[in-house]
Design an enzyme around this catalytic site. Structure first.
Site, PDB file in Angstrom:
ATOM      1  N   LYS A  31     102.878  19.772  52.923  1.00 47.25           N
ATOM      2  CA  LYS A  31     102.173  19.127  54.041  1.00 47.25           C
ATOM      3  C   LYS A  31     100.822  18.585  53.575  1.00 47.25           C
ATOM      4  O   LYS A  31     100.397  17.509  53.989  1.00 47.25           O
ATOM      5  CB  LYS A  31     102.006  20.121  55.192  1.00 47.25           C
ATOM      6  N   GLU A  54     112.263  31.741  58.321  1.00 47.19           N
ATOM      7  CA  GLU A  54     113.651  31.517  57.939  1.00 47.19           C
ATOM      8  C   GLU A  54     114.210  32.811  57.343  1.00 47.19           C
ATOM      9  O   GLU A  54     113.452  33.669  56.885  1.00 47.19           O
ATOM     10  CB  GLU A  54     113.711  30.444  56.839  1.00 47.19           C
ATOM     11  N   THR A  81     118.053  23.250  64.635  1.00 46.05           N
ATOM     12  CA  THR A  81     117.105  23.609  65.695  1.00 46.05           C
ATOM     13  C   THR A  81     116.385  22.379  66.248  1.00 46.05           C
ATOM     14  O   THR A  81     116.360  22.148  67.464  1.00 46.05           O
ATOM     15  CB  THR A  81     116.067  24.604  65.129  1.00 46.05           C
ATOM     16  N   LYS A  96     109.115  17.176  55.087  1.00 49.85           N
ATOM     17  CA  LYS A  96     107.902  17.169  54.256  1.00 49.85           C
ATOM     18  C   LYS A  96     108.195  17.372  52.781  1.00 49.85           C
ATOM     19  O   LYS A  96     107.531  16.809  51.921  1.00 49.85           O
ATOM     20  CB  LYS A  96     106.896  18.211  54.739  1.00 49.85           C
ATOM     21  N   ASP A 107     105.433  25.278  51.472  1.00 54.55           N
ATOM     22  CA  ASP A 107     105.513  24.430  52.672  1.00 54.55           C
ATOM     23  C   ASP A 107     104.142  23.826  52.996  1.00 54.55           C
ATOM     24  O   ASP A 107     104.034  22.637  53.300  1.00 54.55           O
ATOM     25  CB  ASP A 107     106.028  25.275  53.848  1.00 54.55           C
ATOM     26  N   GLY A 156     104.054  19.964  63.145  1.00 50.65           N
ATOM     27  CA  GLY A 156     104.987  19.952  64.273  1.00 50.65           C
ATOM     28  C   GLY A 156     104.604  18.929  65.327  1.00 50.65           C
ATOM     29  O   GLY A 156     104.582  17.723  65.072  1.00 50.65           O
TER      30      GLY A 156
HETATM   31  N1  HSE Z   1     108.283  26.585  58.605  1.00 51.20           N
HETATM   32  C1  HSE Z   1     107.168  25.860  59.137  1.00 51.20           C
HETATM   33  C2  HSE Z   1     106.130  26.851  59.660  1.00 51.20           C
HETATM   34  C3  HSE Z   1     107.505  24.952  60.263  1.00 51.20           C
HETATM   35  O1  HSE Z   1     106.355  28.060  59.683  1.00 51.20           O
HETATM   36  O2  HSE Z   1     105.089  26.400  60.057  1.00 51.20           O
HETATM   37  C4  HSE Z   1     108.139  23.671  59.805  1.00 51.20           C
HETATM   38  O3  HSE Z   1     107.263  22.899  59.058  1.00 51.20           O
END
Ligand code: HSE
Length: 435
Positions: free
Chosen positions: A207, A192, A15, A107, A203, A136
């Site tokens: 970060k 996802e 993507t 990350k 995630d 982002g």
């Molecule tokens: N999967 C992440 C989110 C975006 O939903 O914010 C990529 O870091």
């Protein structure tokens, strides 16, 4: 191709990779004007070269082996957009080994293997840039690395996962359960197919580990970050939050005070009308507080092909400028040559306000047994709310506390959950009023 042009090799045509191709096609001329030389995408590697990406790829050499990119002497800058901690680590280290400046949005790799990657880049005298790994399109890492570098940062917190914010917003607006909103996030392409790392907070923890390094100059691995996800949040909690004037957000929070660092990710109730409280849908927002600068706020799209590609190509431009001016290493990737080791405060030692939702049978004395378990540990109650009444069925009894210690609260909850009147596990959500 002019001699001054900088030639790019891309690994990973997913993507974001496709967004990078599109952005370079559409903005190539204005980028060249800004730089004074052009960026040329000369090579792409991806394991799937069959799928139609709907972007023109003519003039670009394609292959399925990443080594064709890192090993190509005609590639000046490598872009790694494979993600994850497996082959991506080899690609990144391979590019560094080949002496090529590298841009990545990875990350997970930087949070877990940052020390190895940054050390390798330093020893090889090459540069690495990773703005797209956090928030982002939002230039929050650049703000910490350069704009705020004269200040002493006291806190960084924010909404850094768009999938979770989308789900929580949908739950709030439609009163629907978590599962239905997760399904919608998947259908609309936010989550996802396997959303585990988004919804369980991993995630956000990756970060936060990167943000903490840049903000405080200390090394904190994701394993040291207390992490909870949004899976256990129910529409009932969201409704009670609203009644108390709060909204539920998955927050990544880090603070540094007198050398003590705290870093944690969890659902948090914050004032509904605060700036972060009003960040809805898949948007991200990060607030940084500096000793001199006070609060500054960074808001924008945390995901998506073109917003993320914008951050990736901005990094490419920075590294291309370094190459052409010979100014490599002007600012270290984490804003400091070396991160200091630090031990993160135990979450059990943290103090704050809490929301407690007990599911209990509505019998005489039940409230006093619940408040007794809290009072015995010095936990003071701020408010109690029980809506509705049912003699035979369990009802939610909701309390908010004054400042209490996490450890004491968890001990009280163990006692509360063992009471005969209590029919299910008690819900605990932290409240941050200062946000
Ligand atoms: N999967 C992440 C989110 C975006 O939903 O914010 C990529 O870091």
């Amino acid at each position: 191709m002019a001699e001054s042009d900088v030639r790019l090799g891309l690994v990973g045509l997913g993507t974001i990779g496709t967004g990078v191709v599109q952005l370079l096609r559409e903005h190539g001329e204005s980028i060249a004007e800004r730089l004074g030389f052009a960026l040329r995408l000369v090579r792409i590697a991806d394991i799937d070269l069959v799928r139609d990406r709907s972007v023109p790829l003519e003039g670009i050499e394609l292959s399925t082996a990443w080594q064709d990119v890192t090993g190509d002497t005609g590639v000046d800058v490598v872009i790694e957009l494979v993600g994850g901690r497996g082959v991506a680590r080899s690609i990144v280290l391979g590019a560094i080994e080949a002496g090529k400046p590298l841009v990545t949005a990875n990350k997970a790799l930087l949070a877990h293997h940052g020390r190895e990657v940054f050390r390798a880049a330093e020893e090889r005298g090459t540069e690495i840039a990773f703005e797209a790994s956090v928030g982002g399109t939002i230039p929050v890492l650049r703000a910490l690395r350069e704009g705020l570098c004269a200040d002493r940062i006291e806190s960084v917190w924010g909404i850094v996962n768009g999938t979770c914010n989308f789900i929580l917003t949908e739950m709030e607006e439609g009163g629907e359960p978590y599962e239905a909103c997760l399904k919608r996030a998947q259908d609309q392409g936010y989550a996802e197919p396997d959303p585990t790392f988004d919804v369980d907070g991993t995630d956000s923890a990756h970060k936060l580990a990167i943000l903490v390094g840049l903000a405080f100059g200390v090394e904190v691995g994701p394993e040291a970050i207390h992490t909870e996800g949004i899976e256990r949040i129910t529409p009932v909690d969201i409704e009670y939050a609203r009644r108390f004037g709060f909204r539920v957000k998955l927050l990544a929070i880090a603070k540094s005070q007198d050398g003590a660092v705290e870093a944690h990710v969890h659902p948090t109730m914050i004032p509904g009308e605060s700036v972060l409280g009003r960040v809805t849908g898949s948007m991200n927002a990060v607030e940084i507080r500096g000793r001199m600068s006070g609060p500054t706020l960074y808001y924008g799209a945390g995901a998506g092909a073109l917003p993320t590609a914008s951050a990736v190509v901005a990094d490419v431009m920075e590294l291309a400028r370094s190459l052409r001016t010979g100014a490599t290493g002007r600012v270290p990737p984490l804003g400091t040559p070396r991160l200091r080791p630090v031990s993160v405060r135990r979450v059990e030692d943290l103090e704050g306000h809490y929301y407690v939702r007990v599911t209990a049978l509505d019998r005489p004395g039940v409230l006093s047994r619940i408040t007794g378990a809290l009072g015995a540990r010095g936990i003071s109650i701020e408010s109690v709310l029980q809506l509705g009444r049912s003699v035979s069925q369990a009802v939610p009894v909701v309390l908010t506390t004054h400042v209490a210690k996490d450890e004491a609260l968890r001990a009280a909850l163990r006692e509360i959950d063992s009471l005969g009147d209590v029919t299910g596990p008690t819900q605990l959500i932290r409240i941050e009023r200062e946000i």
